[in-house]
Design a protein around this motif. Structure first.
Motif, PDB file in Angstrom:
ATOM      1  N   THR A 380     -53.739 -59.397 -16.872  1.00 50.86           N
ATOM      2  CA  THR A 380     -54.947 -59.146 -17.655  1.00 50.86           C
ATOM      3  C   THR A 380     -55.440 -60.374 -18.406  1.00 50.86           C
ATOM      4  O   THR A 380     -56.583 -60.401 -18.852  1.00 50.86           O
ATOM      5  CB  THR A 380     -54.705 -58.017 -18.676  1.00 50.86           C
ATOM      6  OG1 THR A 380     -53.615 -58.382 -19.537  1.00 50.86           O
ATOM      7  CG2 THR A 380     -54.387 -56.708 -17.969  1.00 50.86           C
ATOM      8  N   LYS A 446     -56.057 -61.631 -12.802  1.00 49.91           N
ATOM      9  CA  LYS A 446     -57.430 -62.036 -13.074  1.00 49.91           C
ATOM     10  C   LYS A 446     -57.873 -63.218 -12.213  1.00 49.91           C
ATOM     11  O   LYS A 446     -59.067 -63.420 -11.988  1.00 49.91           O
ATOM     12  CB  LYS A 446     -57.586 -62.372 -14.563  1.00 49.91           C
ATOM     13  CG  LYS A 446     -57.667 -61.143 -15.454  1.00 49.91           C
ATOM     14  CD  LYS A 446     -58.964 -60.360 -15.190  1.00 49.91           C
ATOM     15  CE  LYS A 446     -59.086 -59.153 -16.089  1.00 49.91           C
ATOM     16  NZ  LYS A 446     -60.354 -58.421 -15.863  1.00 49.91           N
ATOM     17  N   SER A 520     -62.146 -57.511 -19.502  1.00 51.81           N
ATOM     18  CA  SER A 520     -62.300 -56.072 -19.267  1.00 51.81           C
ATOM     19  C   SER A 520     -63.094 -55.727 -18.014  1.00 51.81           C
ATOM     20  O   SER A 520     -63.232 -54.552 -17.681  1.00 51.81           O
ATOM     21  CB  SER A 520     -62.980 -55.418 -20.481  1.00 51.81           C
ATOM     22  OG  SER A 520     -64.271 -55.976 -20.688  1.00 51.81           O
ATOM     23  N   ARG A 521     -63.631 -56.736 -17.322  1.00 48.99           N
ATOM     24  CA  ARG A 521     -64.481 -56.478 -16.150  1.00 48.99           C
ATOM     25  C   ARG A 521     -64.023 -57.314 -14.965  1.00 48.99           C
ATOM     26  O   ARG A 521     -63.532 -58.427 -15.136  1.00 48.99           O
ATOM     27  CB  ARG A 521     -65.951 -56.786 -16.481  1.00 48.99           C
ATOM     28  CG  ARG A 521     -66.566 -55.837 -17.499  1.00 48.99           C
ATOM     29  CD  ARG A 521     -67.940 -56.320 -17.950  1.00 48.99           C
ATOM     30  NE  ARG A 521     -67.841 -57.512 -18.782  1.00 48.99           N
ATOM     31  CZ  ARG A 521     -68.893 -58.101 -19.375  1.00 48.99           C
ATOM     32  NH1 ARG A 521     -70.108 -57.596 -19.196  1.00 48.99           N
ATOM     33  NH2 ARG A 521     -68.723 -59.170 -20.126  1.00 48.99           N
TER      34      ARG A 521
END
Length: 721
Positions: A380, A446, A520-521
């Motif tokens: 993340t 990510k 978050s995206r």
């Protein structure tokens, strides 16, 4: 599956990061080569001196990164919003058509190619399908293979099978490439599955590469390197046999899979001294003369067996080493190379590799790199993703590669865990020794989504163009209509940018699509934005990578491009600050440097494009002096002035990363315009020299005299003597 609580160092192509928990000074990562621990300074990137954000924003970014967490914090409420950052796009300098994004298949393909169909197909979709990363390049590893009697010692996945088969007891030089019984026609089935899977999903560019010869051709008897890592491991009498092995394996894999290899690379990171007998992966040292011998031997064998596959070389670990190797090659070795490959585990010297490729009229790939990041294993945290985005943008801008290829997109999750390396290599992590492969999770980090911000939108056939901002990559879409911009905001504050699109001939009003990856995206479609005339203003979130698709931008506006036009220009050297001057005939040499004097016609130069409308980065120019009407030319190894004419020696290519600095490459010899001996003396001679990346080969074209822009590259090489 490894269970030791002691963290194992990662020796990947010479750079083995210790776990994030290992003690270090906070400034440089502790690395390990072989059995030696060393402190190696963190890579200093070749940087373009561009406009940067305010000091306050930079300090906020540093604070956010030191504090840690999934993403930098938002800007303080009520703070004065900074002015929009202007960024100019220049389609007047278009790189050669991009061939694609991809990955090497070793070692993950050797592991996962044998997994249950549902799992391996899901992985293949994630990398090669249009809904995944849309990769179109696959690099297949031709394994060397240790002796069956050797106890296994390599890391999970690294023992890639060889293509030989020993039908009976081993005898000296038992292997005969002409004997079908000495080949295993079914070798390496797992990697072969991946080749077919990639092709079925649209991959169309395949390269084979070797890390080591088979054990029976080596000095140490192991494919991991020589006993002394500074020694070549291939025996001196085995060049032709190894060439036959590579060509034979290539032909057999092509026949079994239906793929056609565009190129084959016989050596990998050859100039390093960390391939050691007993190491955890295949590797082999090659001195430059040995590299050249291997390249010519392989070219001869491919020709003998009717294979038109190009030879790629030399897959060196960084561009500086690439350049040093190339400088040692003779004409025959250079002529045998059909593609130039470099890795960017170190980044200094990218402009030199770029200019070597242009001068040799040979395509260049960035054929391998990955970044583990400086934070513990995380799925993340955006920081490894932002680092990857920065590397992609810099590589494509400074190196001008035709393809950009990751080391291995899928990494061993267990090996990356806190108990071991505690790092973030790979875009997807999964255990290479799972208890149940059918249920083993496929964990995207990510970095995967940051990669998608590039690979889904900058497609094969696109042409990268220059910008004047460190954090912005731009490209013209295939077919020339529309542009793609990828911007990285690694700071802890929102950033407003204004794209100057006046360099395009037309900017028709149409919705601009926007996609964002942040904490978050994941490549999330944001509300469309609109151009205002020839400008586009958009605010980008902190800690994000954003892609903008601008469908209405097309063509080139000659009045707005930064590439030279018919107006006379000065050529000011970045090292000396002095201007290229046509010396009077009685002065001895025809070209010297003097203090810039704008009215002096002996310092005024006109660039005439050989093909009007050719906006490519390999366009050639005639460079003519206003004072005497003669053109810059190269005759043999000598820079001279000659009456303008069709002579190829009068053709010059211009290289730039969009920062206002250029190099000039002679289209025949590949030599660069150069201040002899890196002199700063007024009156020093100007000549030509092979690419060195020194500032004495770098020039600015001021419209009016002013000090040349400052260079940010901290480790530029300056040739002396």
């Amino acid at each position: 599956m490894p269970t030791s609580p002691t963290a194992a160092p990662r020796l990947h192509h010479g750079i083995a990061l210790l776990p994030a928990s290992a003690p270090h000074d906070g400034r440089t990562p502790l690395l390990r080569t072989g059995n030696r621990s060393i402190r190696r300074s963190r890579t200093i990137l070749e940087r373009r001196p561009r406009r940067r954000t305010t000091l306050a924003a930079s300090l906020a970014a540093v604070t956010a990164l030191l504090v840690g967490g999934a993403a930098p914090p938002p800007a303080t409420t009520g703070a004065t919003a900074p002015a929009a950052l202007p960024i100019r796009l220049d389609p007047g300098y278009q790189q050669q058509p991009f061939e694609g994004w991809g990955t090497s298949l070793a070692w993950f393909a050797h592991v996962t190619g044998g997994w249950p169909d549902a799992r391996r197909n899901r992985l293949a979709d994630a990398l090669y399908s249009a809904d995944g990363l849309g990769f179109t390049v696959a690099r297949y590893n031709i394994g060397g293979g240790d002796s069956p009697e050797t106890e296994p010692y390599m890391r999970a996945g690294a023992a890639v099978p060889g293509h030989w088969k020993r039908p009976g007891p081993e005898t000296p030089d038992w292997w005969d490439p002409e004997n079908p019984e000495h080949w295993d026609p079914y070798a390496d089935g797992n990697q072969r599955w991946w080749l077919k899977a990639a092709k079925s999903r649209g991959a169309d560019t395949f390269e084979a590469f070797s890390n080591s010869p088979p054990y029976f051709m080596t000095r140490s008897g192991l494919v991991s390197g020589a006993a002394n890592p500074a020694d070549d491991n291939l025996r001196s009498d085995q060049y032709e046999r190894f060439a036959a092995y590579l060509a034979g394996a290539l032909r057999r894999v092509q026949n079994a899979t239906g793929v056609t290899f565009d190129s084959v690379s016989p050596v990998n990171e050859p100039g390093t001294d960390y391939w050691r007998a007993g190491g955890r992966q295949e590797g082999s040292h090659w001195a430059p003369d040995s590299q050249a011998h291997m390249i010519t031997a392989l070219r001869a064998e491919l020709d003998r067996t009717g294979l038109r596959t190009r030879v790629a070389a030399m897959d060196e670990t960084n561009p500086d080493m690439f350049r040093a190797d190339w400088d040692r090659y003779g004409d025959s070795a250079r002529a045998a190379v059909g593609r130039l490959n470099t890795h960017t585990y170190g980044t200094n010297g990218r402009s030199g590799a770029r200019d070597i490729a242009k001068g040799a009229h040979t395509p260049l790939w960035m054929s391998e790199v990955d970044l583990g990041g400086t934070v513990p294993q995380s799925f993340t945290d955006m920081r490894p993703a932002l680092d990857l985005a920065d590397r992609i943008t810099d590589d494509l801008t400074r190196l001008e590669p035709r393809a950009w290829v990751l080391w291995q997109a899928v990494e061993d999750h267990e090996n990356m865990s806190p108990a071991h390396e505690n790092s973030n290599w790979g875009l997807i992590q999964t255990d290479f020794t799972p208890a149940d492969a059918a249920r083993e999770p496929l964990r995207k980090n990510k970095k995967y989504w940051a990669m998608a911000q590039y690979s889904r939108f900058i497609r094969p056939g696109a042409r990268v163009i220059t910008t004047d901002d460190d954090n912005t990559l731009a490209a013209i879409r295939p077919g020339g209509r529309g542009a793609v911009v990828v911007h990285t905001n690694a700071t802890g504050s929102a950033r407003t940018i204004t794209l100057d699109l006046s360099g395009f001939r037309t900017v028709s009003p149409s919705p601009v699509r926007r996609y964002t990856t942040d904490a978050s995206r994941n490549v999330h479609r944001e509300p469309d934005v609109s151009t205002a005339g020839s400008h586009l203003t958009v605010t980008l979130d902190p800690g994000s990578v954003t892609t903008l698709v601008i469908p209405g931008a097309s063509g080139v506006n000659p009045a707005a491009t930064t590439v030279p036009s018919a107006a006379p220009r000065l050529l000011v050297n970045d090292h000396s600050g002095l201007a290229l001057t046509a010396a009077p005939a009685e002065g001895g040499g025809p070209l010297v440097q003097h203090a810039p004097d704008r009215p002096d016609t002996a310092q005024q130069w006109v660039f005439t494009r050989s093909l009007p409308g050719d906006w490519s980065s390999t366009a050639t120019y005639r460079v003519t002096n206003v004072g005497n009407g003669k053109a810059l030319a190269v005759a043999g190894d000598t820079l001279t002035l000659a009456p303008p004419g069709p002579s190829p020696g009068q053709r010059w290519m211009l290289s730039t990363s969009g920062d206002g600095h250029i190099t000039l490459i002679n289209g025949v010899t590949g030599a660069l315009l150069d201040v002899t001996g890196a002199s700063t003396d007024d009156g020093a001679p100007i000549g030509v020299h092979r690419p060195t990346t020194g500032d004495n080969q770098s020039w600015t074209l001021p419209a009016e005299h002013r000090p040349p822009p400052a260079r940010r590259e901290a480790n530029r090489r300056v040739r002396s003597g």
